[in-house]
Design a protein around this motif. Sequence first.
Motif, PDB file in Angstrom:
ATOM      1  N   PRO A 146       0.807  -1.228   0.000  1.00  0.00           N
ATOM      2  CA  PRO A 146       0.000   0.000   0.000  1.00  0.00           C
ATOM      3  C   PRO A 146       0.838   1.275   0.000  1.00  0.00           C
ATOM      4  CG  PRO A 146      -0.857  -1.586   1.600  1.00  0.00           C
ATOM      5  CD  PRO A 146       0.449  -2.125   1.109  1.00  0.00           C
ATOM      6  N   LEU A 147       2.033   1.204   0.596  1.00  0.00           N
ATOM      7  CA  LEU A 147       2.890   2.391   0.645  1.00  0.00           C
ATOM      8  C   LEU A 147       3.679   2.597  -0.640  1.00  0.00           C
ATOM      9  CD1 LEU A 147       4.345   2.016   4.263  1.00  0.00           C
ATOM     10  CD2 LEU A 147       2.771   3.793   3.495  1.00  0.00           C
ATOM     11  N   GLY A 148       3.608   1.642  -1.558  1.00  0.00           N
ATOM     12  CA  GLY A 148       4.417   1.737  -2.757  1.00  0.00           C
ATOM     13  C   GLY A 148       5.898   1.667  -2.452  1.00  0.00           C
ATOM     14  N   SER A 149       6.249   1.030  -1.318  1.00  0.00           N
ATOM     15  CA  SER A 149       7.648   0.921  -0.864  1.00  0.00           C
ATOM     16  C   SER A 149       8.331   2.287  -0.853  1.00  0.00           C
ATOM     17  CB  SER A 149       8.426  -0.053  -1.758  1.00  0.00           C
ATOM     18  OG  SER A 149       7.890  -1.353  -1.650  1.00  0.00           O
ATOM     19  N   SER A 150       7.600   3.312  -0.404  1.00  0.00           N
ATOM     20  CA  SER A 150       8.117   4.689  -0.431  1.00  0.00           C
ATOM     21  C   SER A 150       7.990   5.342   0.940  1.00  0.00           C
ATOM     22  CB  SER A 150       7.355   5.537  -1.455  1.00  0.00           C
ATOM     23  OG  SER A 150       7.494   5.000  -2.752  1.00  0.00           O
ATOM     24  N   ILE A 151       8.974   6.135   1.282  1.00  0.00           N
ATOM     25  CA  ILE A 151       8.950   6.991   2.468  1.00  0.00           C
ATOM     26  C   ILE A 151       9.227   8.409   1.986  1.00  0.00           C
ATOM     27  CG2 ILE A 151      10.060   7.527   4.677  1.00  0.00           C
ATOM     28  CD1 ILE A 151      10.799   4.565   4.893  1.00  0.00           C
ATOM     29  N   TYR A 152       8.460   9.363   2.478  1.00  0.00           N
ATOM     30  CA  TYR A 152       8.569  10.739   1.986  1.00  0.00           C
ATOM     31  C   TYR A 152       9.406  11.581   2.951  1.00  0.00           C
ATOM     32  CZ  TYR A 152       5.122   9.674  -1.555  1.00  0.00           C
ATOM     33  OH  TYR A 152       4.481   9.126  -2.638  1.00  0.00           O
ATOM     34  N   GLY A 153      10.444  12.223   2.381  1.00  0.00           N
ATOM     35  CA  GLY A 153      11.307  13.085   3.164  1.00  0.00           C
ATOM     36  C   GLY A 153      11.244  14.515   2.683  1.00  0.00           C
ATOM     37  N   ALA A 195      -2.605  12.499   0.351  1.00  0.00           N
ATOM     38  CA  ALA A 195      -2.823  11.152   0.868  1.00  0.00           C
ATOM     39  C   ALA A 195      -3.922  11.133   1.926  1.00  0.00           C
ATOM     40  CB  ALA A 195      -1.521  10.601   1.456  1.00  0.00           C
ATOM     41  N   VAL A 196      -3.919  12.117   2.803  1.00  0.00           N
ATOM     42  CA  VAL A 196      -4.943  12.176   3.852  1.00  0.00           C
ATOM     43  C   VAL A 196      -6.323  12.410   3.253  1.00  0.00           C
ATOM     44  CG1 VAL A 196      -5.754  13.530   5.829  1.00  0.00           C
ATOM     45  CG2 VAL A 196      -3.341  12.896   5.655  1.00  0.00           C
ATOM     46  N   ALA A 197      -6.401  13.280   2.247  1.00  0.00           N
ATOM     47  CA  ALA A 197      -7.695  13.539   1.604  1.00  0.00           C
ATOM     48  C   ALA A 197      -8.250  12.284   0.949  1.00  0.00           C
ATOM     49  CB  ALA A 197      -7.544  14.658   0.571  1.00  0.00           C
ATOM     50  N   ALA A 198      -7.358  11.453   0.405  1.00  0.00           N
ATOM     51  CA  ALA A 198      -7.795  10.220  -0.262  1.00  0.00           C
ATOM     52  C   ALA A 198      -7.769   9.021   0.674  1.00  0.00           C
ATOM     53  CB  ALA A 198      -6.912   9.946  -1.470  1.00  0.00           C
ATOM     54  N   HIS A 199      -7.391   9.243   1.928  1.00  0.00           N
ATOM     55  CA  HIS A 199      -7.318   8.174   2.931  1.00  0.00           C
ATOM     56  C   HIS A 199      -6.329   7.087   2.490  1.00  0.00           C
ATOM     57  CE1 HIS A 199      -9.214   7.531   6.772  1.00  0.00           C
ATOM     58  NE2 HIS A 199      -9.272   6.221   6.563  1.00  0.00           N
ATOM     59  N   LYS A 200      -5.212   7.517   1.906  1.00  0.00           N
ATOM     60  CA  LYS A 200      -4.207   6.568   1.436  1.00  0.00           C
ATOM     61  C   LYS A 200      -3.071   6.462   2.454  1.00  0.00           C
ATOM     62  CE  LYS A 200      -4.917   7.267  -3.542  1.00  0.00           C
ATOM     63  NZ  LYS A 200      -4.285   7.696  -4.827  1.00  0.00           N
ATOM     64  N   PRO A 201      -2.394   5.307   2.485  1.00  0.00           N
ATOM     65  CA  PRO A 201      -1.269   5.142   3.416  1.00  0.00           C
ATOM     66  C   PRO A 201      -0.077   5.990   3.000  1.00  0.00           C
ATOM     67  CG  PRO A 201      -1.964   3.021   2.489  1.00  0.00           C
ATOM     68  CD  PRO A 201      -2.680   4.084   1.738  1.00  0.00           C
ATOM     69  N   ILE A 202       0.632   6.526   3.970  1.00  0.00           N
ATOM     70  CA  ILE A 202       1.842   7.303   3.701  1.00  0.00           C
ATOM     71  C   ILE A 202       2.684   7.350   4.970  1.00  0.00           C
ATOM     72  CG2 ILE A 202       0.755   9.531   4.283  1.00  0.00           C
ATOM     73  CD1 ILE A 202       2.528  10.793   2.104  1.00  0.00           C
ATOM     74  N   VAL A 203       3.989   7.233   4.815  1.00  0.00           N
ATOM     75  CA  VAL A 203       4.948   7.398   5.903  1.00  0.00           C
ATOM     76  C   VAL A 203       5.827   8.595   5.551  1.00  0.00           C
ATOM     77  CG1 VAL A 203       6.866   6.378   7.182  1.00  0.00           C
ATOM     78  CG2 VAL A 203       4.952   4.945   6.463  1.00  0.00           C
ATOM     79  N   PHE A 204       6.006   9.517   6.490  1.00  0.00           N
ATOM     80  CA  PHE A 204       6.715  10.757   6.176  1.00  0.00           C
ATOM     81  C   PHE A 204       7.475  11.243   7.392  1.00  0.00           C
ATOM     82  CE2 PHE A 204       2.485  11.650   7.703  1.00  0.00           C
ATOM     83  CZ  PHE A 204       2.635  12.713   8.573  1.00  0.00           C
ATOM     84  N   LEU A 205       8.387  12.168   7.167  1.00  0.00           N
ATOM     85  CA  LEU A 205       9.119  12.807   8.257  1.00  0.00           C
ATOM     86  C   LEU A 205       8.207  13.816   8.947  1.00  0.00           C
ATOM     87  CD1 LEU A 205      12.688  13.475   6.795  1.00  0.00           C
ATOM     88  CD2 LEU A 205      12.123  12.028   8.732  1.00  0.00           C
ATOM     89  N   GLY A 206       8.066  13.671  10.249  1.00  0.00           N
ATOM     90  CA  GLY A 206       7.251  14.615  11.009  1.00  0.00           C
ATOM     91  C   GLY A 206       8.056  15.214  12.144  1.00  0.00           C
ATOM     92  N   TRP A 207       7.698  16.428  12.541  1.00  0.00           N
ATOM     93  CA  TRP A 207       8.393  17.054  13.663  1.00  0.00           C
ATOM     94  C   TRP A 207       7.473  18.039  14.370  1.00  0.00           C
ATOM     95  CZ3 TRP A 207       9.632  17.874   8.547  1.00  0.00           C
ATOM     96  CH2 TRP A 207       9.463  19.158   8.045  1.00  0.00           C
ATOM     97  N   GLU A 208       7.867  18.367  15.567  1.00  0.00           N
ATOM     98  CA  GLU A 208       7.137  19.334  16.382  1.00  0.00           C
ATOM     99  C   GLU A 208       8.154  20.238  17.066  1.00  0.00           C
ATOM    100  OE1 GLU A 208       3.473  19.332  19.642  1.00  0.00           O
ATOM    101  OE2 GLU A 208       4.786  17.589  19.466  1.00  0.00           O
ATOM    102  N   PRO A 209       7.939  21.557  17.052  1.00  0.00           N
ATOM    103  CA  PRO A 209       6.718  22.265  16.681  1.00  0.00           C
ATOM    104  C   PRO A 209       6.566  22.411  15.166  1.00  0.00           C
ATOM    105  CG  PRO A 209       8.405  23.836  17.334  1.00  0.00           C
ATOM    106  CD  PRO A 209       8.986  22.467  17.586  1.00  0.00           C
TER     107      PRO A 209
END
Length: 606
Positions: A146-153, A195-209
């Motif tokens: 489902p992820l297309g073997s992809s990670i988004y940076g 991806a969120v709008a289409a409810h698709k799987p995605i893995v990405f770099l996240g940070w806070e703040p």
Amino acid sequence: MHRLVRRLRRLTVLAVGIGLALAGSAHAAGDPPSCRVVRLSDIGWTDVTSTTATLGALLTDLGYQPKVTVLSVPVTYAAMKNKDIDIFLGNWMPSMRQDRAPYQADGSVDVVRANLVGAKYTLAVPDYLYAQGLHDFADIVRFAGPLGSSIYGIEPGNDGNRQVLSLIAANTDGLGRFKLIESSEQGMLAEVERAVAAHKPIVFLGWEPHPMNTRFRMKYLTGGDSSFGPDYGGATIYTNVRARYLDECPNVGRLLRNLSFSLADEDQLMGLILAKRQDPTTAARTWLAAHPEAPARWLQGVTTFDGRPASAALRQGSPKGLADFQGWMSAHKIPVGEWVADLIDLLKRNAAPLFGAISFVVEGAVNGLTAVLEAIPAPIVILAVSALAYWLRRSIALTVFVAMALLFIVNQGYWPPTMETLSLVLVSALASSVIGIPIGIAVAHRPWLNDAIRPVLDLMQTLPTFVYLIPTLVLFGLGVVPGLISTVIFALPAPVRLTQLGIASIPKALIEAGEAFGATPLQLLLKVELPAAAPSILAGVTQCIMLSLSMVVIAALVGAGGLGVPVVRALNTVQVGMGFEAGFAIVLLAIILDRITRAVERREAE
């Protein structure tokens, strides 16, 4: 009477002396003239952009001249070592440990203080994917399909990207078959939004703040302690300066020692930039005006550049004169940017199926051709291209050059990226030619259309190519599609103009001869005009291929892949060797394509 005069003289001398002493002490409290220009690095992350703009606004009010330069993290540290950058507010630790360590070890960079605590930085997923069981780095491989073997940076060469690439290279948690799609902070967030709008799987770099934490319902993954650090990549952000800057400019140094932010502060600042669409300086001044307690805290013990109390120098009201006119004009600017943004939002909401279909076709064509080229063993491809070069040119020297050039690319380890680049160039050149040649024919036969389309072609050729990437990125997401469409827009004027030139240059007597023999307009076009204009048309196709290849590096900024990725990565990480290796591969591919297409042109002309 004389005594009174003498006393008055003594008091006058005493008063003048006290005044000069106070003036001298006040000037001494400021910084030397060499400190007036303050050079700051902005690595392009919204949080660093906002804090840098805030510091810049304060320095401006204090009489300094801040100069902000957008650089990558490795380039920032190299520039600080060379004394080209003074201050960097975005040292995320521990993820930037490898970037900072050598410069701190050789004494070329000093750490001032932590300006933000409680941050985090690691891989993240939308909450619906988390609910499906993707909680840990080790879970990612189970969702490879489902992820297309992809990670988004984010941008190539970034420290977070480097951590992910290390995991992939070491096959940690089974990620060896995954690929990292590198672009930019906003490019990645645009893909997350899609991806969120289409409810698709995605893995990405996240940070806070970051406003992404409230914009998306997202979860951070466990399992990244060895790469991103414990506590979900728990981070502290430090202020760095070039060596001895605090001693050379003690007044700015006091400000830097006082400067710190909270998570809420940075969330508000970034919200003004991302949600309110304010430029960083305007956002910083808006936030400072709403939070007067912050500058009051930061400016304790700080003076203006010329030594006056800092509190008295803070901007009060609007400047006068020409600056007041410029500020008024800027405050009442025509909202061209907002109109374009609203138009893109409208298209994104109402024409999503159309853009999805275009994306499916374009991505399928490029990825399909890439898969075919990569499936064929490299020796067979080299032999086929060399044979084609010999058949077209009948030149042993060119044939040997083509074979040696391709073997060199294989030797340097850039064969897969070269095949990706070749696919992108061939598809974009074909699309540009299919669209551009008919338009050129129509323009050649209709002078009014030529007059109408000329300004459009001028705009397409002169508008900075990065501008094309912004709407195409929003409408089509990351990958080859925005890169190819931007390439087509950039290369399209060449076949249009040269086709029009070729047909318009046909001798009138030749056209009259065709008409005299009773040729219809279609026959005249196919049997007279196109053959006569063929050299010019083929020159346009050759030019189109070269222009498409020149977009390789720019297309890499939106995740298109190919040879542009190592070039951008080398630029952002100051790796001279990698940059030249990939650059040589691009040059060799360009020479091969140029020589082969020029050979076709010559034979057709004969």
